[in-house]
Motif scaffolding. Structure first.
Motif, PDB file in Angstrom:
ATOM      1  N   CYS A   1       0.822  -1.203   0.000  1.00 53.47           N
ATOM      2  CA  CYS A   1       0.000   0.000   0.000  1.00 53.47           C
ATOM      3  C   CYS A   1       0.857   1.254   0.000  1.00 53.47           C
ATOM      4  N   ASP A   2       0.541   2.145  -0.921  1.00 54.69           N
ATOM      5  CA  ASP A   2       1.067   3.499  -0.907  1.00 54.69           C
ATOM      6  C   ASP A   2      -0.036   4.356  -0.288  1.00 54.69           C
ATOM      7  N   VAL A   3       0.175   4.826   0.948  1.00 52.86           N
ATOM      8  CA  VAL A   3      -0.909   5.490   1.673  1.00 52.86           C
ATOM      9  C   VAL A   3      -1.309   6.833   1.064  1.00 52.86           C
ATOM     10  N   SER A   4      -0.531   7.332   0.116  1.00 50.98           N
ATOM     11  CA  SER A   4      -0.911   8.590  -0.532  1.00 50.98           C
ATOM     12  C   SER A   4      -1.909   8.373  -1.668  1.00 50.98           C
ATOM     13  N   LYS A   5      -2.226   7.107  -1.948  1.00 49.99           N
ATOM     14  CA  LYS A   5      -3.133   6.788  -3.052  1.00 49.99           C
ATOM     15  C   LYS A   5      -4.456   6.225  -2.520  1.00 49.99           C
ATOM     16  N   ASP A   6      -5.531   6.868  -2.873  1.00 50.43           N
ATOM     17  CA  ASP A   6      -6.859   6.477  -2.394  1.00 50.43           C
ATOM     18  C   ASP A   6      -7.166   5.010  -2.677  1.00 50.43           C
ATOM     19  N   ALA A   7      -6.928   4.576  -3.891  1.00 54.64           N
ATOM     20  CA  ALA A   7      -7.265   3.196  -4.263  1.00 54.64           C
ATOM     21  C   ALA A   7      -6.480   2.187  -3.430  1.00 54.64           C
ATOM     22  N   ASP A   8      -5.208   2.487  -3.159  1.00 59.33           N
ATOM     23  CA  ASP A   8      -4.386   1.584  -2.350  1.00 59.33           C
ATOM     24  C   ASP A   8      -4.921   1.474  -0.928  1.00 59.33           C
ATOM     25  N   VAL A   9      -5.280   2.599  -0.357  1.00 63.61           N
ATOM     26  CA  VAL A   9      -5.752   2.597   1.025  1.00 63.61           C
ATOM     27  C   VAL A   9      -7.105   1.917   1.136  1.00 63.61           C
TER      28      VAL A   9
ATOM     29  N   ASN B   1       2.615  11.732   4.583  1.00 64.57           N
ATOM     30  CA  ASN B   1       2.515  11.940   6.029  1.00 64.57           C
ATOM     31  C   ASN B   1       1.165  12.477   6.490  1.00 64.57           C
ATOM     32  N   LEU B   2       0.550  13.325   5.684  1.00 61.71           N
ATOM     33  CA  LEU B   2      -0.702  13.953   6.114  1.00 61.71           C
ATOM     34  C   LEU B   2      -1.913  13.426   5.347  1.00 61.71           C
ATOM     35  N   LYS B   3      -1.853  13.505   4.027  1.00 59.15           N
ATOM     36  CA  LYS B   3      -2.949  12.944   3.237  1.00 59.15           C
ATOM     37  C   LYS B   3      -3.093  11.454   3.536  1.00 59.15           C
ATOM     38  N   GLY B   4      -1.963  10.771   3.705  1.00 60.42           N
ATOM     39  CA  GLY B   4      -2.005   9.338   3.985  1.00 60.42           C
ATOM     40  C   GLY B   4      -2.744   9.016   5.270  1.00 60.42           C
ATOM     41  N   VAL B   5      -2.534   9.797   6.315  1.00 66.83           N
ATOM     42  CA  VAL B   5      -3.244   9.579   7.582  1.00 66.83           C
ATOM     43  C   VAL B   5      -4.738   9.827   7.392  1.00 66.83           C
ATOM     44  N   TRP B   6      -5.057  10.900   6.663  1.00 65.65           N
ATOM     45  CA  TRP B   6      -6.471  11.171   6.412  1.00 65.65           C
ATOM     46  C   TRP B   6      -7.127  10.050   5.617  1.00 65.65           C
ATOM     47  N   LEU B   7      -6.472   9.578   4.553  1.00 66.76           N
ATOM     48  CA  LEU B   7      -7.049   8.500   3.754  1.00 66.76           C
ATOM     49  C   LEU B   7      -7.246   7.242   4.597  1.00 66.76           C
ATOM     50  N   CYS B   8      -6.268   6.921   5.435  1.00 61.68           N
ATOM     51  CA  CYS B   8      -6.409   5.740   6.295  1.00 61.68           C
ATOM     52  C   CYS B   8      -7.636   5.875   7.191  1.00 61.68           C
ATOM     53  N   MET B   9      -7.782   7.021   7.837  1.00 62.42           N
ATOM     54  CA  MET B   9      -8.946   7.202   8.706  1.00 62.42           C
ATOM     55  C   MET B   9     -10.248   7.185   7.902  1.00 62.42           C
ATOM     56  N   LYS B  10     -10.205   7.733   6.702  1.00 67.84           N
ATOM     57  CA  LYS B  10     -11.398   7.769   5.846  1.00 67.84           C
ATOM     58  C   LYS B  10     -11.990   6.379   5.653  1.00 67.84           C
ATOM     59  N   TYR B  11     -11.119   5.385   5.489  1.00 64.84           N
ATOM     60  CA  TYR B  11     -11.605   4.024   5.249  1.00 64.84           C
ATOM     61  C   TYR B  11     -11.638   3.151   6.504  1.00 64.84           C
ATOM     62  N   GLU B  12     -10.839   3.484   7.501  1.00 66.79           N
ATOM     63  CA  GLU B  12     -10.860   2.709   8.751  1.00 66.79           C
ATOM     64  C   GLU B  12     -12.088   3.018   9.597  1.00 66.79           C
ATOM     65  N   ILE B  13     -12.436   4.289   9.671  1.00 66.21           N
ATOM     66  CA  ILE B  13     -13.528   4.705  10.558  1.00 66.21           C
ATOM     67  C   ILE B  13     -14.846   3.991  10.257  1.00 66.21           C
TER      68      ILE B  13
END
Length: 251
Positions: free
Chosen positions: A61-69, A114-126
């Motif tokens: 996973c590249d956390v900066s990419k929406d599809a990956d996350v 570092n930042l977008k990646g954290v947001w994307l992770c939370m977007k799909y984890e929550i």
């Protein structure tokens, strides 16, 4: 060893190395099934977990990419049936330069991971955690998320941003059973610190001298903090940036 996370599922990003690896292994030691995510696979993390009788999978996973996350979270739930904990740890230091000399490419890359990646992770984890009515997310910030560090302005900005995202998400979901916190490591003995020292011609001794405790930390010490923030022992803690830094920011 007591296994308080038995039948629970943890997702750790940036888990092939350093703090992420230590946290993934520690989750498994305490009974969790672990999704090990990283842009680069190093089999040691998953192999160590499995050798000790634990359950783990690797997800590229590249956390900066929406599809990956999106895929990362979906694969975790598909494999293990649920998601209880997430340690959004993936991050890079980027290139070192004074603010006026930072390139746009470096800005976009560091903020993206570092930042977008954290947001994307939370977007799909929550959404997955809300399905169970309980969950805990820990985002990896830094002491650079609390104070300034000359020469790494974008890294510093990204880590300040992680704390802002953490506090906001914590408030948004405070009544749902989902807690969101951050951990702020100081100087930890990892490959990132080695690279920073090399790029900045700074001796490791000079870095360590900034630690009042007199030494650098180790990845396991950050893992302990992250896992505590996921535990029921921290059930009244949300929106908090936990500093684990040997006293650096107390100076």
């Amino acid at each position: 060893m007591e296994k308080p996370y038995e039948n629970k599922v943890a997702l750790v990003t940036g888990a092939s190395f350093g703090i992420g690896r230590a946290t993934a292994i520690m989750f498994a030691q305490r009974g969790a099934k672990v999704a090990v995510a990283d842009w680069k696979e190093d089999p040691e993390t998953v192999n160590t977990i499995k050798a000790a009788g634990g359950e783990a999978i690797f997800i590229k996973c590249d956390v900066s990419k929406d599809a990956d996350v999106k895929n990362m979270v979906a694969e975790t739930v598909k494999t293990f049936g649920r998601l209880d904990y997430a340690f959004n740890n993936a991050g890079i230091e980027g290139e070192s330069a004074p603010t006026a000399d930072v390139t746009e490419e470096n800005f976009d890359k560091v903020i993206g991971i570092n930042l977008k990646g954290v947001w994307l992770c939370m977007k799909y984890e929550i959404p997955e955690m809300l399905k169970t009515g309980k969950g805990a997310i820990v985002n990896c910030s830094s002491i650079a998320g609390l104070i300034g560090f000359p020469g790494i302005p974008i890294y510093t900005a990204s880590k300040h941003g992680v704390i802002g995202l953490t506090k906001t998400a914590a408030l948004e979901y405070a009544k749902t059973g989902l807690r969101v916190n951050a951990v702020c490591p100081g100087v930890i003995q990892t490959a990132m610190i080695d690279r920073f020292v090399e790029k900045n011609r700074t001796t490791k001794e000079a870095m360590i001298s900034g630690e009042p405790i007199g030494r650098s930390g180790n990845p396991e010490e950050i893992a302990e903090a992250a896992i505590w923030l996921c535990s029921d022992a921290s059930s009244f803690t949300t929106g908090h940036a936990l500093v684990v830094d040997g006293g650096w920011v107390a100076q």
